[in-house]
Design an enzyme around this catalytic site. Structure first.
Site, short mmCIF file in Angstrom:
data_model
loop_
_atom_site.label_atom_id
_atom_site.label_comp_id
_atom_site.label_asym_id
_atom_site.label_seq_id
_atom_site.Cartn_x
_atom_site.Cartn_y
_atom_site.Cartn_z
N LYS A 26 -70.06 33.92 50.76
CA LYS A 26 -69.53 34.42 51.99
C LYS A 26 -67.64 33.79 52.55
O LYS A 26 -68.19 34.76 53.40
CB LYS A 26 -70.12 32.31 52.40
CG LYS A 26 -69.53 31.43 52.49
CD LYS A 26 -70.15 30.78 53.43
CE LYS A 26 -69.20 28.75 53.08
NZ LYS A 26 -67.66 29.17 53.32
N GLU A 210 -68.95 28.09 58.39
CA GLU A 210 -69.21 26.91 57.65
C GLU A 210 -69.93 26.47 59.45
O GLU A 210 -70.17 25.20 59.50
CB GLU A 210 -68.57 25.29 57.56
CG GLU A 210 -68.24 25.48 55.81
CD GLU A 210 -68.94 25.74 54.60
OE1 GLU A 210 -70.27 25.04 55.31
OE2 GLU A 210 -68.51 25.11 53.38
N ARG A 605 -74.10 22.79 43.16
CA ARG A 605 -72.57 22.49 43.02
C ARG A 605 -72.49 23.42 41.67
O ARG A 605 -71.70 23.28 40.83
CB ARG A 605 -71.96 21.17 42.48
CG ARG A 605 -71.96 21.03 44.03
CD ARG A 605 -71.07 21.62 45.08
NE ARG A 605 -72.15 21.91 45.63
CZ ARG A 605 -72.39 23.21 46.70
NH1 ARG A 605 -70.87 24.06 46.54
NH2 ARG A 605 -73.47 23.80 47.32
#
Length: 673
Positions: A26, A210, A605
């Site tokens: 992103k 975000e 993660r």
């Protein structure tokens, strides 16, 4: 770039929502789009604003854009957090809201003190609840009158009254708090159309990072700035919306589709971070939540290792198990300590791990821990230094004048604030004005002038005396040690006083070092030291190069990061999902949904391997308590998991085969060295 990334970069026909799954690139889309807007679409850099949530994200974006645009001018380009952008707007339009341009920004400990004065209490739990409630109202763009009108219970009604007095006090101090940096620009644009038009012309294209983390107030600000044109790109992921507890509203994603009928949605589903097994687990877990938008992450990075789920006897056993596995994995795979992260739901889970890591001499860093410069006792001392260096620093004035208390009460400070605001001068300067002095009683004036004259004396001494001498005299004069022991429990007071002495010792050394290099005067030293502290407190944690250390972090603080190998610990009912969310799930199922998103964030993660652990028994409040594995473990595809220490694992042959291959790996490593 892949095809959806390219499409997102080039799309300029209206509002755009980029649904960017974990690890799907992103930041690359945002930085490439900034480059495209300037190079291909004819935008001037000063007409573009990219808005992030953290300074770290803004900094990373600035560095990447600078690299992309090497040799080209990007002067005037705004890459900032929501709060930094709000601050820019407030500084420019302060007069329209009745503030002077050098208004003060109070941090949470400053506002906590104001609330303690308003409520006339030292009950920290009540003060924290009230502070939290006021912050939630501000984030939801609810003013004190609306809060009073909608308060449904006695406690909320009382908090609404406090909210009103708190806001009046801030205005009198010519100060704003953190939440005001978003709320006040929205109020400004609602009441002053010319200011809104000016900023709409100034910022012609917005990129919001975000987006799922925006609250009602931030969404309102974005909507007002983009106006009817809707020239923006919002990048977000509804599956990573984990900040509902602090006012973020994942519904803002849905709201975009309602408010902007021409909204285009582009999905980024290719993951460049994790193996297929890790992504399969993440997709399967998150599929149990109702979806705003359907998407499924995929990867070309190979199937990868089985996920390991370990049932431990206790939290101590869990810490030992994690550290042993980590050491063995590091030895077998010849990796570095910084390739590993241990993630957990709450900060309290780190203590036992830290002890085990220290015992095994394994280097580690803790994310989300309190900075040295954020400690209240250090900030108290720094407020005096800031005031000596710059007497117009109003927040420093307020903190120093009231810590320790010296007869300067709220009423005196409010009057001083009103006078300073009316005459557009600092609080310090206002204290010496005849007009102000005639307004208050002799006793109050005497206490105030004693304080100001003492600061003047320190300013004169700072020209001659070494910084260390000045600081020691200051502590003795204000009787800071006695103040700590009067206001804290003995053990806490002792720890705080030790921090103060460390700080003074450190500054004394720095002052002496400066003198050795031939600086002309100690006064200059003190000014240099004060500026150095401000800079260090803002930049703390930005070392050049990452240390080779295991990263310990809460799941919330780990969002946006990635690690080769992840240990996700304490995955039990009551921890993840959190006990409160389980209790509230009957009336509000979204609480469990947010916890599931937290699990999803934890899984995604990991790049190469993921170890999940839970305890059969755990110590709570000194008592051993039986525990159950989290419901989220059962949601992971069974074929991708190997269970250890657990009745789920019925096949001893599988365990034996895994054990043999594991030992073969270790032996191969020993003989190959």
């Amino acid at each position: 770039m892949n095809a959806p990334q390219r499409e997102a970069v080039k799309y300029l026909d209206g509002p755009l929502l980029v649904l960017a799954g974990a690890g799907s690139g992103k930041t690359r889309v945002i930085t490439q789009k900034i480059s495209y807007l300037i190079d291909e679409a004819g935008y001037n850099p000063k007409e573009i604003a990219a808005i992030t949530f953290t300074n770290k994200a803004a900094l990373e974006m600035q560095e990447r854009v600078a690299k992309l645009m090497q040799g080209k001018s990007i002067k005037g380009l705004t890459i900032a957090t929501f709060h930094s952008l709000g601050l820019q707007m407030l500084r420019a339009e302060a007069a329209l809201l009745g503030y002077k341009p050098q208004f003060s920004i109070l941090d949470s400990s400053d506002s906590f003190k104001i609330l303690a004065d308003v409520l006339a209490t030292t009950d920290k739990q009540l003060l924290r609840k009230t502070q939290w409630q006021i912050s939630n109202w501000k984030n939801a763009f609810i003013n004190p009158d609306q809060a009073k009108a909608t308060a449904d219970e006695e406690l909320t009604h009382a908090a609404a009254k406090v909210y009103q007095i708190y806001q009046q006090t801030l205005k009198a101090y010519q100060a704003v708090d953190f939440d005001d940096l978003i709320k006040l620009p929205v109020e400004l644009f609602e009441t002053h159309e010319e200011a809104l038009n000016k900023w709409q012309r100034k910022l012609q294209y917005l990129l919001i990072d975000e987006y799922q983390d925006t609250n009602a107030c931030q969404y309102k600000l974005v909507k007002m700035l983009t106006g009817v044109r809707g020239q923006f790109t919002a990048v977000g992921d509804d599956d990573q919306a984990i900040y509902g507890w602090r006012g973020a509203d994942v519904e803002n994603l849905r709201q975009l589709t309602t408010d902007f009928s021409k909204l285009k949605v582009i999905k980024l589903e290719q993951n460049y971070r994790s193996t297929v097994r890790i992504l399969r687990a993440a997709n399967q877990v998150i599929s149990n939540n109702p979806k705003l938008f359907e998407k499924k992450l995929w990867s070309e990075l190979g199937t990868g290792d089985l996920l390991q789920v370990t049932a431990c006897m206790s939290d101590e056993h869990e810490a030992k198990s994690v550290v042993t596995k980590l050491q063995a994995h590091k030895f077998t795979n010849r990796t570095c300590f910084k390739d590993y992260a241990i993630l957990y739901r709450g900060n309290h889970q780190a203590r036992i791990l830290e002890k085990e890591l220290r015992d095994q001499k394994i280097p580690y860093t803790v994310s989300g821990g309190q900075s040295f410069f954020d400690k209240a006792e250090i900030k108290d001392l720094i407020s005096y230094l800031r005031l000596v260096a710059n007497e117009d620093d109003d927040p420093a004035f307020i903190r120093a004048a009231t810590t320790p208390k010296r007869g300067i009460g709220n009423t005196t400070l409010e009057r001083l604030g009103e006078y300073a605001s009316a005459h557009k001068i600092s609080l310090f300067a206002a204290a010496f004005e005849g007009g102000f002095q005639s307004e208050i009683g002799n006793n109050q004036l005497e206490d105030l002038l004693n304080f100001c004259q003492y600061i003047n004396k320190l300013q004169h001494r700072a020209v001659r005396d070494p910084a260390g001498d000045l600081l020691n005299d200051l502590l003795a004069t204000i009787q800071y040690e006695a103040f700590l022991y009067d206001s804290e429990e003995p053990r806490a007071a002792e720890a705080k006083w030790a921090s103060v002495l460390d700080f003074v010792g450190w500054l004394t050394k720095k002052g002496e070092a400066n003198t050795e290099y031939g600086n002309e005067s100690a006064g200059k030293n003190l000014l240099e030291l004060t500026q150095m502290i401000s800079l260090m407190s803002m930049l703390e944690g930005r070392e050049n190069g990452e240390p080779d250390a295991v990263k310990l972090s809460t799941l919330h603080a780990a969002k946006g990061l990635e690690f080769g190998h992840v240990f996700l610990i304490g995955v039990e009912e009551g921890i993840l999902p959190h006990r409160e969310s389980i209790d509230m799930a009957v009336s509000d199922p979204t609480k469990i949904e947010e916890e599931r998103r937290l699990m999803y964030v934890g899984i995604t993660r990991a790049q190469k391997s993921l170890n999940i652990s839970w305890c059969k028994k755990r110590k709570r409040a000194g008592e051993m308590e039986m525990c159950e594995p989290s419901r989220f473990i059962a949601e992971i595809p069974k074929d991708d998991v190997h269970h250890f220490g657990n009745p789920f694992n019925k096949d001893p042959e599988v365990s034996k085969a895994l054990g043999k291959s594991y030992m073969a790996n270790i032996n191969a490593n020993i003989f190959n060295r």
